[in-house]
Design a protein around this motif. Structure first.
Motif, PDB file in Angstrom:
ATOM      1  N   LYS A  40      34.115  14.179  35.728  1.00 24.17           N
ATOM      2  CA  LYS A  40      34.428  13.295  36.846  1.00 24.17           C
ATOM      3  C   LYS A  40      33.346  13.314  37.913  1.00 24.17           C
ATOM      4  O   LYS A  40      33.377  12.510  38.815  1.00 24.17           O
ATOM      5  CB  LYS A  40      35.781  13.682  37.454  1.00 24.17           C
ATOM      6  N   GLU A  41      32.411  14.266  37.796  1.00 24.38           N
ATOM      7  CA  GLU A  41      31.380  14.398  38.806  1.00 24.38           C
ATOM      8  C   GLU A  41      30.080  13.720  38.388  1.00 24.38           C
ATOM      9  O   GLU A  41      29.124  13.726  39.122  1.00 24.38           O
ATOM     10  CB  GLU A  41      31.115  15.892  39.067  1.00 24.38           C
ATOM     11  N   LYS A  42      30.061  13.142  37.171  1.00 24.37           N
ATOM     12  CA  LYS A  42      28.794  12.656  36.666  1.00 24.37           C
ATOM     13  C   LYS A  42      29.028  11.501  35.705  1.00 24.37           C
ATOM     14  O   LYS A  42      30.007  11.483  34.979  1.00 24.37           O
ATOM     15  CB  LYS A  42      28.083  13.807  35.941  1.00 24.37           C
ATOM     16  N   ASN A  43      28.110  10.533  35.714  1.00 24.75           N
ATOM     17  CA  ASN A  43      28.153   9.449  34.748  1.00 24.75           C
ATOM     18  C   ASN A  43      27.316   9.837  33.542  1.00 24.75           C
ATOM     19  O   ASN A  43      26.131  10.153  33.673  1.00 24.75           O
ATOM     20  CB  ASN A  43      27.602   8.160  35.374  1.00 24.75           C
ATOM     21  N   TYR A  44      27.931   9.825  32.366  1.00 25.88           N
ATOM     22  CA  TYR A  44      27.248  10.243  31.153  1.00 25.88           C
ATOM     23  C   TYR A  44      26.755   9.031  30.382  1.00 25.88           C
ATOM     24  O   TYR A  44      27.257   7.926  30.525  1.00 25.88           O
ATOM     25  CB  TYR A  44      28.186  11.106  30.305  1.00 25.88           C
ATOM     26  N   LYS A  45      25.765   9.258  29.516  1.00 28.05           N
ATOM     27  CA  LYS A  45      25.157   8.178  28.745  1.00 28.05           C
ATOM     28  C   LYS A  45      26.181   7.546  27.814  1.00 28.05           C
ATOM     29  O   LYS A  45      27.019   8.234  27.232  1.00 28.05           O
ATOM     30  CB  LYS A  45      23.964   8.690  27.949  1.00 28.05           C
ATOM     31  N   THR A  46      26.099   6.236  27.673  1.00 29.53           N
ATOM     32  CA  THR A  46      27.002   5.500  26.791  1.00 29.53           C
ATOM     33  C   THR A  46      26.277   4.940  25.572  1.00 29.53           C
ATOM     34  O   THR A  46      26.914   4.496  24.620  1.00 29.53           O
ATOM     35  CB  THR A  46      27.681   4.340  27.543  1.00 29.53           C
ATOM     36  N   ARG A  47      24.930   4.955  25.587  1.00 25.02           N
ATOM     37  CA  ARG A  47      24.166   4.470  24.438  1.00 25.02           C
ATOM     38  C   ARG A  47      22.768   5.088  24.451  1.00 25.02           C
ATOM     39  O   ARG A  47      22.301   5.583  25.494  1.00 25.02           O
ATOM     40  CB  ARG A  47      24.050   2.947  24.451  1.00 25.02           C
ATOM     41  N   PHE A  48      22.142   5.081  23.285  1.00 23.35           N
ATOM     42  CA  PHE A  48      20.778   5.582  23.140  1.00 23.35           C
ATOM     43  C   PHE A  48      19.934   4.534  22.426  1.00 23.35           C
ATOM     44  O   PHE A  48      20.449   3.696  21.680  1.00 23.35           O
ATOM     45  CB  PHE A  48      20.764   6.888  22.331  1.00 23.35           C
ATOM     46  N   THR A  49      18.624   4.585  22.640  1.00 30.30           N
ATOM     47  CA  THR A  49      17.685   3.697  21.967  1.00 30.30           C
ATOM     48  C   THR A  49      16.917   4.489  20.923  1.00 30.30           C
ATOM     49  O   THR A  49      16.325   5.526  21.229  1.00 30.30           O
ATOM     50  CB  THR A  49      16.696   3.083  22.971  1.00 30.30           C
ATOM     51  N   ALA A  50      16.937   3.989  19.685  1.00 32.98           N
ATOM     52  CA  ALA A  50      16.221   4.640  18.590  1.00 32.98           C
ATOM     53  C   ALA A  50      15.163   3.701  18.040  1.00 32.98           C
ATOM     54  O   ALA A  50      15.342   2.485  18.029  1.00 32.98           O
ATOM     55  CB  ALA A  50      17.201   5.029  17.483  1.00 32.98           C
ATOM     56  N   GLN A  51      14.048   4.275  17.611  1.00 40.76           N
ATOM     57  CA  GLN A  51      12.964   3.489  17.027  1.00 40.76           C
ATOM     58  C   GLN A  51      13.199   3.349  15.527  1.00 40.76           C
ATOM     59  O   GLN A  51      13.344   4.340  14.806  1.00 40.76           O
ATOM     60  CB  GLN A  51      11.617   4.179  17.265  1.00 40.76           C
ATOM     61  N   VAL A  52      13.270   2.124  15.036  1.00 40.42           N
ATOM     62  CA  VAL A  52      13.431   1.858  13.602  1.00 40.42           C
ATOM     63  C   VAL A  52      12.276   0.944  13.187  1.00 40.42           C
ATOM     64  O   VAL A  52      12.319  -0.275  13.392  1.00 40.42           O
ATOM     65  CB  VAL A  52      14.791   1.197  13.298  1.00 40.42           C
ATOM     66  N   GLY A  53      11.237   1.540  12.622  1.00 43.97           N
ATOM     67  CA  GLY A  53      10.048   0.766  12.293  1.00 43.97           C
ATOM     68  C   GLY A  53       9.441   0.179  13.554  1.00 43.97           C
ATOM     69  O   GLY A  53       9.129   0.892  14.501  1.00 43.97           O
ATOM     70  N   GLN A  54       9.284  -1.137  13.585  1.00 40.21           N
ATOM     71  CA  GLN A  54       8.746  -1.815  14.761  1.00 40.21           C
ATOM     72  C   GLN A  54       9.843  -2.275  15.724  1.00 40.21           C
ATOM     73  O   GLN A  54       9.562  -2.953  16.702  1.00 40.21           O
ATOM     74  CB  GLN A  54       7.927  -3.039  14.313  1.00 40.21           C
ATOM     75  N   HIS A  55      11.073  -1.887  15.435  1.00 41.37           N
ATOM     76  CA  HIS A  55      12.214  -2.381  16.210  1.00 41.37           C
ATOM     77  C   HIS A  55      12.877  -1.250  16.995  1.00 41.37           C
ATOM     78  O   HIS A  55      12.780  -0.077  16.639  1.00 41.37           O
ATOM     79  CB  HIS A  55      13.243  -3.024  15.275  1.00 41.37           C
ATOM     80  N   LEU A  56      13.562  -1.635  18.057  1.00 41.80           N
ATOM     81  CA  LEU A  56      14.406  -0.716  18.813  1.00 41.80           C
ATOM     82  C   LEU A  56      15.858  -1.011  18.481  1.00 41.80           C
ATOM     83  O   LEU A  56      16.289  -2.163  18.475  1.00 41.80           O
ATOM     84  CB  LEU A  56      14.170  -0.878  20.314  1.00 41.80           C
ATOM     85  N   LYS A  57      16.598   0.044  18.212  1.00 41.12           N
ATOM     86  CA  LYS A  57      18.014  -0.116  17.876  1.00 41.12           C
ATOM     87  C   LYS A  57      18.864   0.567  18.928  1.00 41.12           C
ATOM     88  O   LYS A  57      18.621   1.727  19.280  1.00 41.12           O
ATOM     89  CB  LYS A  57      18.319   0.495  16.509  1.00 41.12           C
ATOM     90  N   LEU A  58      19.851  -0.139  19.448  1.00 40.17           N
ATOM     91  CA  LEU A  58      20.803   0.449  20.391  1.00 40.17           C
ATOM     92  C   LEU A  58      21.940   1.101  19.607  1.00 40.17           C
ATOM     93  O   LEU A  58      22.551   0.476  18.743  1.00 40.17           O
ATOM     94  CB  LEU A  58      21.359  -0.616  21.332  1.00 40.17           C
ATOM     95  N   VAL A  59      22.197   2.364  19.926  1.00 40.92           N
ATOM     96  CA  VAL A  59      23.271   3.109  19.262  1.00 40.92           C
ATOM     97  C   VAL A  59      24.282   3.545  20.317  1.00 40.92           C
ATOM     98  O   VAL A  59      23.939   4.277  21.251  1.00 40.92           O
ATOM     99  CB  VAL A  59      22.725   4.344  18.517  1.00 40.92           C
ATOM    100  N   GLU A  60      25.507   3.080  20.188  1.00 38.35           N
ATOM    101  CA  GLU A  60      26.564   3.462  21.127  1.00 38.35           C
ATOM    102  C   GLU A  60      26.971   4.912  20.889  1.00 38.35           C
ATOM    103  O   GLU A  60      27.035   5.376  19.743  1.00 38.35           O
ATOM    104  CB  GLU A  60      27.785   2.555  20.950  1.00 38.35           C
ATOM    105  N   VAL A  61      27.271   5.624  21.962  1.00 36.74           N
ATOM    106  CA  VAL A  61      27.676   7.027  21.853  1.00 36.74           C
ATOM    107  C   VAL A  61      28.920   7.164  20.981  1.00 36.74           C
ATOM    108  O   VAL A  61      29.056   8.133  20.227  1.00 36.74           O
ATOM    109  CB  VAL A  61      27.917   7.627  23.257  1.00 36.74           C
ATOM    110  N   SER A  62      29.817   6.187  21.058  1.00 41.13           N
ATOM    111  CA  SER A  62      31.051   6.248  20.265  1.00 41.13           C
ATOM    112  C   SER A  62      30.780   6.195  18.768  1.00 41.13           C
ATOM    113  O   SER A  62      31.644   6.545  17.953  1.00 41.13           O
ATOM    114  CB  SER A  62      31.986   5.107  20.659  1.00 41.13           C
ATOM    115  N   ASP A  63      29.558   5.750  18.349  1.00 37.41           N
ATOM    116  CA  ASP A  63      29.191   5.681  16.932  1.00 37.41           C
ATOM    117  C   ASP A  63      28.477   6.935  16.445  1.00 37.41           C
ATOM    118  O   ASP A  63      28.113   7.029  15.271  1.00 37.41           O
ATOM    119  CB  ASP A  63      28.277   4.474  16.686  1.00 37.41           C
ATOM    120  N   ILE A  64      28.258   7.900  17.351  1.00 34.75           N
ATOM    121  CA  ILE A  64      27.446   9.074  17.026  1.00 34.75           C
ATOM    122  C   ILE A  64      28.329  10.258  16.671  1.00 34.75           C
ATOM    123  O   ILE A  64      29.178  10.682  17.457  1.00 34.75           O
ATOM    124  CB  ILE A  64      26.525   9.429  18.203  1.00 34.75           C
ATOM    125  N   ALA A  65      28.131  10.805  15.470  1.00 31.19           N
ATOM    126  CA  ALA A  65      28.878  11.983  15.026  1.00 31.19           C
ATOM    127  C   ALA A  65      28.251  13.264  15.551  1.00 31.19           C
ATOM    128  O   ALA A  65      28.955  14.212  15.910  1.00 31.19           O
ATOM    129  CB  ALA A  65      28.945  12.017  13.501  1.00 31.19           C
TER     130      ALA A  65
END
Length: 252
Positions: A137-162
């Motif tokens: 409750k004291e901090k805003n945590y990350k909700t997504r990350f950016t990953a490099q896939v070849g020449q592209h950037l992919k957005l990955v939601e935290v809810s999709d991360i195991a």
């Protein structure tokens, strides 16, 4: 002579701390292992100058001791809690030792106590109890990350991360789908950017999502093995010194 006590429910950890203090020419008056035992001892003995206090005891948070006992004793916390709690300790002029306790850090904490004995006991227990009981409750945590896939950037939601894992000096996202993506963030930094209610660092190589746990199995040397869906990179073993805190995290 400085009067010192240890309040720690893991007896091997308490004995180890006692030996470390003895190496610094400090005699421990007594070792207590629960909230109830500590309350009874404080009500029947002169209070010490300094106490080493574990946060999570077998019968509750150690702060509950001070719901029943008023003391001016200085406190050095021994804790496995994440940075959000450690920042609070600093703000309240309380020193802390992150488990497993390091010899040099112990010596520094003792020096700080000796130099600021008057201030070391001035704490705001209610603020700390609230912070520890309501993480996130004291901090805003990350909700997504950016990953490099070849020449592209992919957005990955935290809810999709195991889980997040490190291998060969690189950090990877492992998704529920079974896909892995490299990211440029070390696990040490990730620990501070993820909600501690949902993510836990089980060892130096892996931070996992509680929702990804398929099974938990007893492993050698009092450790635990975690089973995740579609994860075959290596065995996920909770290191022995983290097992107790891991179980607490599971039940919060």
């Amino acid at each position: 002579m400085t009067k010192v006590i240890i309040i720690e429910d893991e007896k091997p950890a308490a004995r180890r701390l006692q030996r470390m203090l003895s190496n610094n020419d400090i005699d421990v008056q007594t070792m207590l292992h629960s909230v109830a035992e500590a309350v009874d001892w404080f009500n029947n003995n002169p209070h010490p100058d300094l106490m080493f206090l574990d946060i999570q005891l077998s019968d509750g948070l150690s702060f509950e001791i001070f719901d029943h006992v008023k003391t001016e004793s200085a406190i050095i916390f021994t804790t496995a809690y994440d940075e959000y709690a450690l920042k609070a300790f600093k703000l309240n002029s309380i020193d802390y030792l992150l488990k497993p306790i390091d010899e040099d850090e112990l010596e520094e904490a003792i020096r700080k106590f000796e130099n600021t004995r008057q201030q070391a006991g001035k704490i705001n227990l209610e603020d700390l109890k609230s912070l520890l009981r309501e993480p996130g409750k004291e901090k805003n945590y990350k909700t997504r990350f950016t990953a490099q896939v070849g020449q592209h950037l992919k957005l990955v939601e935290v809810s999709d991360i195991a889980c997040f894992f490190s291998e060969n000096k690189a950090t990877y996202i492992h998704c529920f789908s079974g896909r892995n993506y490299p990211i440029d963030i070390p696990l040490e930094q990730l620990e501070n950017e993820l909600n501690p209610e949902k993510f836990y660092r089980i060892n130096r190589k892996c931070v996992l999502n509680i929702n990804a746990i398929k099974d938990i199995v007893s492993y050698t040397n009092s450790r635990l093995e975690i089973k995740l869906e579609n994860f075959n990179e290596f065995q996920l073993i909770v290191s022995r010194e983290r097992v107790k805190d891991f179980k607490t995290w599971l039940n919060q």
